[in-house]
Every structure is written in C-alpha cells, then in structure tokens.
Design a protein around this motif. Structure first.
Motif, mmCIF file in Angstrom:
data_model
loop_
_atom_site.group_PDB
_atom_site.id
_atom_site.type_symbol
_atom_site.label_atom_id
_atom_site.label_comp_id
_atom_site.label_asym_id
_atom_site.label_seq_id
_atom_site.Cartn_x
_atom_site.Cartn_y
_atom_site.Cartn_z
ATOM 1 N N TRP A 42 3.691 -13.991 -6.040
ATOM 2 C CA TRP A 42 3.231 -13.315 -5.295
ATOM 3 C C TRP A 42 2.358 -12.359 -5.224
ATOM 4 O O TRP A 42 1.761 -12.552 -4.956
ATOM 5 C CB TRP A 42 4.850 -12.863 -6.254
ATOM 6 N N ILE A 43 2.651 -11.564 -3.739
ATOM 7 C CA ILE A 43 1.789 -10.616 -3.763
ATOM 8 C C ILE A 43 2.452 -9.045 -3.465
ATOM 9 O O ILE A 43 3.212 -8.698 -2.906
ATOM 10 C CB ILE A 43 0.911 -10.927 -2.089
ATOM 11 N N PHE A 44 1.052 -8.320 -4.331
ATOM 12 C CA PHE A 44 1.499 -6.865 -5.189
ATOM 13 C C PHE A 44 0.940 -6.073 -3.896
ATOM 14 O O PHE A 44 -1.010 -6.333 -4.291
ATOM 15 C CB PHE A 44 1.748 -6.648 -6.387
ATOM 16 N N SER A 45 1.110 -5.282 -3.925
ATOM 17 C CA SER A 45 0.389 -4.241 -2.952
ATOM 18 C C SER A 45 0.925 -2.496 -3.896
ATOM 19 O O SER A 45 2.092 -2.260 -4.084
ATOM 20 C CB SER A 45 0.547 -4.017 -1.289
ATOM 21 N N VAL A 46 0.030 -2.107 -4.432
ATOM 22 C CA VAL A 46 0.465 -0.898 -5.129
ATOM 23 C C VAL A 46 -0.840 0.509 -4.791
ATOM 24 O O VAL A 46 -1.382 -0.165 -4.566
ATOM 25 C CB VAL A 46 -0.150 -1.393 -6.667
ATOM 26 N N THR A 47 0.064 1.000 -5.264
ATOM 27 C CA THR A 47 -0.630 3.002 -3.992
ATOM 28 C C THR A 47 -0.620 3.201 -5.528
ATOM 29 O O THR A 47 0.877 3.925 -5.688
ATOM 30 C CB THR A 47 0.489 3.261 -3.329
#
Length: 125
Positions: A42-47
C-alpha cells in the motif's frame, strides 16, 4: 493621559499588539490521509498541520498501525516545514494483512511526542 499622545495610528498599533497570541506549535494534527493498493503493498499519503518553528520544534514522524496496535509502517520527517503548512508526505511499500480493513494513523512532533489524535482510515479494498 499618556495615550492621547499616541494618535490614531499609535492607538491602533497598541490595540493590535495587545491582541497578539503567542506562537505555540502545540501538537501535530493529521488533516487528511489516503491509501491505495499497489501490487501486494500500500501507498499512504498523510497531510499534517503543525506550527513548526524550526529544528527545535517540528512534526517529525507519522505511523500506520493495525487496529490491534501492530506497527505497519512509518514515515520519518527529516526537517521542519515552517513555510509549508499543511504538508503531505507519502510512504510506499506498506504491507497490510488481508484481514485488516482499517488502519490507525498517529503523528509525532519533536517536543510533545506522539499526539493524542488517532486518524482512522478505511482501506479501499
């Protein structure tokens, strides 16, 4: 009365100065997060949003956990983001067990440690 000598501009400056709230970076806040599957991982993008003040106080980490508390992945943030708020960083190659359909994201800053906020994210399977 000494304030009469300030004039209109001086009075405005005095009022504005008395309303200034001291800068306090506080805890890091998770504003948003996304996940997408890429092959077997999985690829996670967190702001994140944080009042980074420089090297002495900045958001320095976010982590992905399973609901039972198993650490699945983490993104170390190597520098402050003083002029870039909020900011988004990604992490790829996170292996998620098939039975896990939701993850918990936590974030940390260099002064307060791990924030109390838990961001729950349902995986789009």
């Amino acid at each position: 009365m000494p304030f009469r000598k300030l004039g209109l501009f001086g009075a405005k400056v005095l009022v504005a100065a008395s309303c200034v709230i001291p800068a306090n970076a506080g805890d890091v806040e998770i504003v948003d997060a996304t996940a997408r599957q890429s092959g077997n991982s999985w690829i996670f993008s967190v702001t994140l949003k944080h009042g980074d003040t420089g090297w002495d106080h900045y958001a320095d980490l976010w982590q992905v956990f399973s609901p039972n508390g198993q650490l699945l992945g983490e993104r170390v943030l190597l520098h402050p983001h003083v002029e870039e708020q909020p900011f988004t960083r990604s992490l790829s190659g996170v292996e998620i067990p098939d039975e896990v359909d939701e993850v918990v994201i936590r974030a940390r800053d260099s002064v307060h440690g791990v924030a109390e906020q838990e961001y729950r994210l349902t995986l789009p399977r």
